[in-house]
Scaffold this active site. Structure first.
Site, PDB file in Angstrom:
ATOM      1  N   CYS A 107       0.766  -1.471   0.069  1.00 39.64           N
ATOM      2  CA  CYS A 107       0.049  -0.180  -0.140  1.00 39.64           C
ATOM      3  C   CYS A 107       0.852   1.255   0.040  1.00 39.64           C
ATOM      4  CB  CYS A 107      -0.782  -0.024   1.242  1.00 39.64           C
ATOM      5  SG  CYS A 107      -2.161  -1.190   1.212  1.00 39.64           S
ATOM      6  N   HIS A 151      -3.251   7.557   2.297  1.00 38.36           N
ATOM      7  CA  HIS A 151      -3.620   6.212   1.640  1.00 38.36           C
ATOM      8  C   HIS A 151      -4.777   6.010   2.152  1.00 38.36           C
ATOM      9  CE1 HIS A 151      -3.790   2.188   0.679  1.00 38.36           C
ATOM     10  NE2 HIS A 151      -3.650   1.534   2.036  1.00 38.36           N
ATOM     11  N   ASN A 157      -9.937   0.266  -0.640  1.00 35.95           N
ATOM     12  CA  ASN A 157      -8.546   0.400  -0.266  1.00 35.95           C
ATOM     13  C   ASN A 157      -7.812  -0.233  -1.821  1.00 35.95           C
ATOM     14  OD1 ASN A 157      -5.875   0.050   0.064  1.00 35.95           O
ATOM     15  ND2 ASN A 157      -6.032  -1.012   2.203  1.00 35.95           N
TER      16      ASN A 157
HETATM   17  O1  UT7 Z   1      -4.002  -0.990   3.474  1.00 33.52           O
HETATM   18  C1  UT7 Z   1      -3.018  -1.440   4.441  1.00 33.52           C
HETATM   19  C2  UT7 Z   1      -3.261  -1.029   5.857  1.00 33.52           C
HETATM   20  N1  UT7 Z   1      -4.545  -1.366   6.311  1.00 33.52           N
HETATM   21  C3  UT7 Z   1      -5.320  -0.865   7.174  1.00 33.52           C
HETATM   22  O2  UT7 Z   1      -5.104  -0.003   7.564  1.00 33.52           O
HETATM   23  C4  UT7 Z   1      -6.568  -1.666   7.649  1.00 33.52           C
HETATM   24  C5  UT7 Z   1      -6.494  -1.314   9.248  1.00 33.52           C
HETATM   25  N2  UT7 Z   1      -7.749  -1.932   9.764  1.00 33.52           N
HETATM   26  C6  UT7 Z   1      -8.983  -1.666   9.798  1.00 33.52           C
HETATM   27  O3  UT7 Z   1      -9.356  -0.800   8.846  1.00 33.52           O
HETATM   28  C7  UT7 Z   1      -9.999  -2.160  10.745  1.00 33.52           C
HETATM   29  O4  UT7 Z   1      -9.503  -2.871  11.836  1.00 33.52           O
HETATM   30  C8  UT7 Z   1     -10.975  -3.080  10.072  1.00 33.52           C
HETATM   31  C9  UT7 Z   1     -12.007  -2.378   9.126  1.00 33.52           C
HETATM   32  C10 UT7 Z   1     -10.248  -4.205   9.219  1.00 33.52           C
HETATM   33  C11 UT7 Z   1     -11.803  -3.642  11.099  1.00 33.52           C
HETATM   34  O5  UT7 Z   1     -12.473  -2.715  11.985  1.00 33.52           O
HETATM   35  P1  UT7 Z   1     -12.398  -2.910  13.597  1.00 33.52           P
HETATM   36  O6  UT7 Z   1     -12.969  -1.841  14.263  1.00 33.52           O
HETATM   37  O7  UT7 Z   1     -10.771  -3.017  14.143  1.00 33.52           O
HETATM   38  O8  UT7 Z   1     -13.364  -4.301  13.721  1.00 33.52           O
HETATM   39  P2  UT7 Z   1     -12.514  -5.575  14.588  1.00 33.52           P
HETATM   40  O9  UT7 Z   1     -11.523  -6.190  13.726  1.00 33.52           O
HETATM   41  O10 UT7 Z   1     -12.103  -5.517  15.748  1.00 33.52           O
HETATM   42  O11 UT7 Z   1     -13.800  -6.370  14.348  1.00 33.52           O
HETATM   43  C12 UT7 Z   1     -15.062  -5.978  15.378  1.00 33.52           C
HETATM   44  C13 UT7 Z   1     -16.098  -7.192  15.067  1.00 33.52           C
HETATM   45  C14 UT7 Z   1     -15.611  -8.615  15.264  1.00 33.52           C
HETATM   46  O12 UT7 Z   1     -16.714  -9.411  16.031  1.00 33.52           O
HETATM   47  P3  UT7 Z   1     -16.229  -9.902  17.511  1.00 33.52           P
HETATM   48  O13 UT7 Z   1     -15.071 -10.503  17.733  1.00 33.52           O
HETATM   49  O14 UT7 Z   1     -16.093  -8.307  18.331  1.00 33.52           O
HETATM   50  O15 UT7 Z   1     -17.850 -10.363  17.731  1.00 33.52           O
HETATM   51  C15 UT7 Z   1     -15.330  -9.083  13.919  1.00 33.52           C
HETATM   52  O16 UT7 Z   1     -15.455 -10.554  13.918  1.00 33.52           O
HETATM   53  O17 UT7 Z   1     -16.663  -7.140  13.913  1.00 33.52           O
HETATM   54  C16 UT7 Z   1     -16.329  -8.519  13.028  1.00 33.52           C
HETATM   55  N3  UT7 Z   1     -16.228  -8.340  11.868  1.00 33.52           N
HETATM   56  C17 UT7 Z   1     -17.191  -7.997  10.812  1.00 33.52           C
HETATM   57  N4  UT7 Z   1     -18.485  -8.074  11.155  1.00 33.52           N
HETATM   58  C18 UT7 Z   1     -19.192  -7.622  10.073  1.00 33.52           C
HETATM   59  C19 UT7 Z   1     -15.062  -8.276  11.236  1.00 33.52           C
HETATM   60  N5  UT7 Z   1     -15.310  -8.062   9.858  1.00 33.52           N
HETATM   61  C20 UT7 Z   1     -16.684  -7.922   9.543  1.00 33.52           C
HETATM   62  C21 UT7 Z   1     -17.476  -7.778   8.637  1.00 33.52           C
HETATM   63  N6  UT7 Z   1     -19.208  -7.650   8.882  1.00 33.52           N
HETATM   64  N7  UT7 Z   1     -17.021  -7.493   7.199  1.00 33.52           N
END
Ligand code: UT7
Length: 325
Positions: free
Chosen positions: A115, A252, A282
């Site tokens: 990225c 980004h 992204n």
């Molecule tokens: O480009 C390279 C760099 N990449 C990035 O910068 C990405 C960085 N990370 C992010 O953007 C975020 O961490 C994400 C968008 C990937 C995830 O957001 P988050 O607020 O960190 O969510 P999380 O991973 O803590 O997940 C929260 C909950 C989880 O459920 P539990 O464990 O709380 O029950 C996940 O299983 O959301 C769940 N979850 C989803 N639910 C519905 C994860 N993906 C999904 C989904 N739909 N697609």
């Protein structure tokens, strides 16, 4: 005393025709439009057609950038493509773009920093230009991440999209002041300790397969704002500029929450932040040049504006570039 700077003469972009909405994704995996919008800011992303390769996307962005600059391939002596999703393991997709542009002169190669790739490509080109090794270059970011996503993994497949962006940069003599046009300061970093947080679980040497993208999103998120702010501080310290001098912040486009948190930390008002993640998702190395293209096209970015570009990607790799348009 005058100095040679890499000045942007034009920008271009290309997005595949097919739009994939959050609602469509909710039919593939256990997710919802509401979750994706709230957690990422993404509404939709583009997906390359069957038979449409990274070099095809990059070619269209490159042609648009050349048109915008009023130049032809004959004027170009260097092509650097940032991509983590080349058409083939080798040769470099940049060389395919060179061929498709009808060029039999000059040099073309890929750089691989995921990225952050566009910032690495631009910095490399800037070094080549200042060393007198190139006069006019195409710097391209092009990706088809749809080909390396695990479409059963809701944690990753909702985040990425396909696309390409490009700029034409030219060696121009400038006074050597802060008011110069061109790349004013570039700061790149990498740290392999974070490899397990964002990687592809395949490769030609490792598995003999292409593999799928794997990410510990929450962990990447935690690091993103901190490490990127550090390298931006370096860019400010090297030039004497501050956040108040920035006309456009072009980060980004991974997640609207990361973008807004970084802008807030820097004290850059949201009206000065270029955001495309809602419509592009992204697009990895394509995200920054696509944002540049969009904001130039709609009249926001104008000649003389001071831009701050930043990105973080797998590796980790990250960087910041100060550039006067
Ligand atoms: O480009 C390279 C760099 N990449 C990035 O910068 C990405 C960085 N990370 C992010 O953007 C975020 O961490 C994400 C968008 C990937 C995830 O957001 P988050 O607020 O960190 O969510 P999380 O991973 O803590 O997940 C929260 C909950 C989880 O459920 P539990 O464990 O709380 O029950 C996940 O299983 O959301 C769940 N979850 C989803 N639910 C519905 C994860 N993906 C999904 C989904 N739909 N697609």
């Amino acid at each position: 005393m005058s100095t040679i700077r890499s000045v942007v003469l034009g920008s271009g972009g290309y997005l595949p025709e097919k739009i994939l909405t959050n609602a469509e994704l909710a039919r593939l995996v256990d997710t919802s439009d509401e979750w994706i919008r709230q957690r990422t800011g993404i509404h939709e992303r583009r997906i390359a057609a069957d038979g449409e390769f990274t070099s095809d996307l990059g070619l269209k962005a490159a042609q648009a950038a050349l048109d915008n600059a009023g130049l032809t391939p004959a004027d170009i002596d260097l092509i650097v493509l940032a991509t983590a999703t080349p058409d083939n393991t080798f040769p470099a997709a940049a060389v395919a773009i060179q061929r498709k542009l009808g060029m039999q002169h000059g040099v073309a190669y890929d750089v691989h920093a995921v990225c952050s790739g566009f910032l690495f490509a631009l910095t490399t080109v800037d070094a080549m230009i200042r060393a007198g090794q190139a006069k006019r270059a195409l710097v391209i970011g092009a990706e088809t991440f749809s080909r390396i996503l695990d479409w059963t993994d809701r944690k990753t497949c909702v985040l990425f999209g396909d696309g390409a962006g490009a700029v034409v940069v030219s060696a121009e003599s400038q006074p050597g002041w802060r008011s110069d046009r061109g790349v004013l300061s570039a700061h790149l970093r990498s740290d392999g300790r974070f490899q397990d947080l964002l990687y592809v679980d395949g490769g030609p040497s490792g598995t003999g397969t292409v593999g799928h993208l794997r990410m510990e999103g929450r962990e990447v998120f935690k690091h993103a704002v901190g490490v990127v702010s550090g390298v931006i501080d370096e860019a400010f310290a090297a030039t004497g500029f501050t956040a108040a001098d920035i006309d456009w912040f072009v980060p980004h486009q991974a997640n609207i929450r990361i973008i807004d948190a970084t802008a807030r930390k820097l004290g850059i008002p949201i009206e000065k932040v270029i955001r495309t993640v809602d419509r592009h998702g992204n697009t990895s190395a394509a995200s920054v040049p696509l944002a540049l293209w969009e904001a130039q096209r709609d009249g926001r970015i104008k000649r003389g504006d001071l831009l701050l570009l930043e990105a973080l990607g797998g590796g980790f790799t990250w960087g910041a570039v100060l550039l006067r348009w």
